[in-house]
Write a protein that holds these residues in place. Structure first.
Motif, PDB file in Angstrom:
ATOM      1  N   ASN A  96      29.804 -18.559 -58.383  1.00  0.00           N
ATOM      2  CA  ASN A  96      28.505 -19.224 -58.396  1.00  0.00           C
ATOM      3  C   ASN A  96      27.515 -18.367 -59.140  1.00  0.00           C
ATOM      4  O   ASN A  96      27.381 -17.170 -58.876  1.00  0.00           O
ATOM      5  N   LYS A  97      26.831 -18.960 -60.094  1.00  0.00           N
ATOM      6  CA  LYS A  97      25.798 -18.241 -60.839  1.00  0.00           C
ATOM      7  C   LYS A  97      24.582 -18.031 -59.962  1.00  0.00           C
ATOM      8  O   LYS A  97      24.115 -18.948 -59.295  1.00  0.00           O
ATOM      9  N   ALA A  98      24.046 -16.821 -59.987  1.00  0.00           N
ATOM     10  CA  ALA A  98      22.828 -16.544 -59.234  1.00  0.00           C
ATOM     11  C   ALA A  98      21.692 -17.376 -59.791  1.00  0.00           C
ATOM     12  O   ALA A  98      21.496 -17.465 -61.004  1.00  0.00           O
ATOM     13  N   PRO A  99      20.903 -18.041 -58.938  1.00  0.00           N
ATOM     14  CA  PRO A  99      19.837 -18.914 -59.430  1.00  0.00           C
ATOM     15  C   PRO A  99      18.733 -18.139 -60.119  1.00  0.00           C
ATOM     16  O   PRO A  99      18.410 -17.020 -59.739  1.00  0.00           O
ATOM     17  N   ILE A 100      18.180 -18.753 -61.164  1.00  0.00           N
ATOM     18  CA  ILE A 100      17.048 -18.171 -61.880  1.00  0.00           C
ATOM     19  C   ILE A 100      15.851 -19.083 -61.674  1.00  0.00           C
ATOM     20  O   ILE A 100      15.950 -20.299 -61.765  1.00  0.00           O
ATOM     21  N   ASP A 101      14.707 -18.503 -61.389  1.00  0.00           N
ATOM     22  CA  ASP A 101      13.509 -19.302 -61.166  1.00  0.00           C
ATOM     23  C   ASP A 101      13.240 -20.149 -62.393  1.00  0.00           C
ATOM     24  O   ASP A 101      13.075 -19.631 -63.500  1.00  0.00           O
ATOM     25  N   PRO A 102      13.193 -21.474 -62.270  1.00  0.00           N
ATOM     26  CA  PRO A 102      13.001 -22.359 -63.415  1.00  0.00           C
ATOM     27  C   PRO A 102      11.714 -22.082 -64.164  1.00  0.00           C
ATOM     28  O   PRO A 102      11.599 -22.409 -65.333  1.00  0.00           O
ATOM     29  N   GLU A 103      10.694 -21.520 -63.487  1.00  0.00           N
ATOM     30  CA  GLU A 103       9.427 -21.264 -64.167  1.00  0.00           C
ATOM     31  C   GLU A 103       9.625 -20.318 -65.340  1.00  0.00           C
ATOM     32  O   GLU A 103       8.901 -20.376 -66.330  1.00  0.00           O
ATOM     33  N   TYR A 104      10.619 -19.452 -65.254  1.00  0.00           N
ATOM     34  CA  TYR A 104      10.843 -18.493 -66.319  1.00  0.00           C
ATOM     35  C   TYR A 104      11.572 -19.124 -67.498  1.00  0.00           C
ATOM     36  O   TYR A 104      11.595 -18.570 -68.583  1.00  0.00           O
ATOM     37  N   ASN A 105      12.160 -20.284 -67.291  1.00  0.00           N
ATOM     38  CA  ASN A 105      12.875 -20.970 -68.364  1.00  0.00           C
ATOM     39  C   ASN A 105      12.113 -22.190 -68.884  1.00  0.00           C
ATOM     40  O   ASN A 105      12.574 -22.853 -69.801  1.00  0.00           O
ATOM     41  N   ASN A 130       5.956 -29.568 -58.186  1.00  0.00           N
ATOM     42  CA  ASN A 130       7.285 -29.180 -58.642  1.00  0.00           C
ATOM     43  C   ASN A 130       8.086 -28.543 -57.512  1.00  0.00           C
ATOM     44  O   ASN A 130       7.696 -27.522 -56.967  1.00  0.00           O
ATOM     45  N   PRO A 131       9.210 -29.117 -57.165  1.00  0.00           N
ATOM     46  CA  PRO A 131      10.012 -28.581 -56.067  1.00  0.00           C
ATOM     47  C   PRO A 131      11.021 -27.532 -56.523  1.00  0.00           C
ATOM     48  O   PRO A 131      11.739 -26.992 -55.705  1.00  0.00           O
ATOM     49  N   LEU A 132      11.118 -27.301 -57.857  1.00  0.00           N
ATOM     50  CA  LEU A 132      12.149 -26.417 -58.347  1.00  0.00           C
ATOM     51  C   LEU A 132      11.779 -24.962 -58.145  1.00  0.00           C
ATOM     52  O   LEU A 132      10.833 -24.460 -58.735  1.00  0.00           O
ATOM     53  N   ALA A 186      19.975 -23.285 -52.557  1.00  0.00           N
ATOM     54  CA  ALA A 186      20.385 -24.143 -51.452  1.00  0.00           C
ATOM     55  C   ALA A 186      21.228 -25.313 -51.965  1.00  0.00           C
ATOM     56  O   ALA A 186      22.249 -25.678 -51.364  1.00  0.00           O
ATOM     57  N   GLU A 187      20.800 -25.907 -53.083  1.00  0.00           N
ATOM     58  CA  GLU A 187      21.574 -27.009 -53.661  1.00  0.00           C
ATOM     59  C   GLU A 187      22.947 -26.531 -54.102  1.00  0.00           C
ATOM     60  O   GLU A 187      23.956 -27.208 -53.872  1.00  0.00           O
ATOM     61  N   ASN A 188      22.990 -25.366 -54.761  1.00  0.00           N
ATOM     62  CA  ASN A 188      24.267 -24.826 -55.193  1.00  0.00           C
ATOM     63  C   ASN A 188      25.191 -24.566 -54.007  1.00  0.00           C
ATOM     64  O   ASN A 188      26.397 -24.815 -54.069  1.00  0.00           O
ATOM     65  N   SER A 189      24.604 -24.064 -52.934  1.00  0.00           N
ATOM     66  CA  SER A 189      25.390 -23.784 -51.734  1.00  0.00           C
ATOM     67  C   SER A 189      26.001 -25.061 -51.168  1.00  0.00           C
ATOM     68  O   SER A 189      27.161 -25.079 -50.744  1.00  0.00           O
TER      69      SER A 189
END
Length: 272
Positions: free
Chosen positions: A38-47, A59-61, A68-71
């Motif tokens: 599983n890839k460690a999540p990256i805060d979407p704000e940075y992308n 924005n819920p991201l 949590a979704e990945n889990s």
């Protein structure tokens, strides 16, 4: 064969890979050690190109939400794997970790008989080619269920390493001794016989009921791809010496890539 190391992208596992693991595990009566990466999540704000705009919408991201979704996805995938494995009556272990580094995975290959993975996947921080180059056990990359190969193709180059690959495949999959084996040798000059043919063919005939040879002139990568794609029967292509020396790496990388990219054949790769 007693232990298969199964490496999966925990978020995108194709059904054929689970079926392949189940078919191999049942056929060989071996243990499956499954790792769901599983890839460690990256805060979407940075992308996101316009991070300030996220304030204007609810924005819920967030990293924690993605985690949590990945889990949840991985948990569902693991449950599917359990269902498939239990139905096949497999012996299996599901690894509690999903954050292995390349070095850690390579260490696990030293204690496995075979590494099984999806031919279409790469695993974020490292590529399949990294595993192929340095794996301490043979690697089987597949796009098929491996229930019943229609043909085995040995990419023979006259080297000890290609014979070693064939020997390892034979030891790991004795159940496929009645599957037709085609020995393919591609040369850049005109010849009509295999290198060491008087030694190779009698040895292979002791292990396989049907052995045929194909000696052709041309580009090795292109000609092998043409042979693999000559018909639609499910195939396993066997090749050796992916890594170690730089020239060997370059050639065998292009050879395996041609097989993986242009066909649905599974690729069995190992090195001395």
């Amino acid at each position: 064969m007693n232990k298969v190391l199964l490496i999966l992208d925990g978020l995108q596992v194709p059904g054929y890979l689970m079926d392949a693991a189940a078919n191999i595990g049942k056929m060989a009566n071996c243990h499956i050690h499954a790792i769901f990466l599983n890839k460690a999540p990256i805060d979407p704000e940075y992308n996101y190109f316009f991070p300030n705009d996220l304030i204007l919408v609810d924005n819920p991201l967030r990293g924690e939400n993605i985690a949590a979704e990945n889990s949840e996805i991985i948990s569902a995938t693991i449950q599917t794997f359990k269902d498939v494995s239990d139905l096949a009556g497999l012996s299996y272990t599901i690894d509690e970790r999903n954050d292995y580094s390349l070095d850690e995975l390579l260490e696990l290959t030293a204690f496995s008989d075979l590494l099984l993975a999806d031919a279409k996947s790469n695993f974020y921080e490292y590529l399949l080619s990294d595993l192929l180059t340095d794996s301490h056990c043979p690697v089987l990359l597949t796009k098929q269920t491996l229930e019943a190969p229609g043909k085995l193709v040995l990419a023979y180059d006259g080297s000890v390493s290609s014979i070693y690959a064939m020997r390892m495949f034979t030891y790991l999959f004795p159940q496929w001794k009645d599957v037709p084996l085609q020995v393919v040798y591609v040369s850049d000059h005109d010849i009509t016989t295999l290198p060491e043919e008087k030694q190779v063919l009698p040895w292979l005939s002791l292990h396989y009921s049907t052995v045929e040879t194909k000696v052709i002139t041309g580009n090795r990568v292109q000609e092998l791809a043409n042979i693999v794609n000559a018909d639609t029967s499910p195939k396993v292509v066997i090749m050796g010496a992916y890594g170690r020396k730089a020239l060997s790496r370059l050639f065998h990388k292009s050879l395996s890539k041609a097989v993986i990219d242009t066909s649905n054949a599974a690729a069995f790769i190992t090195h001395v």
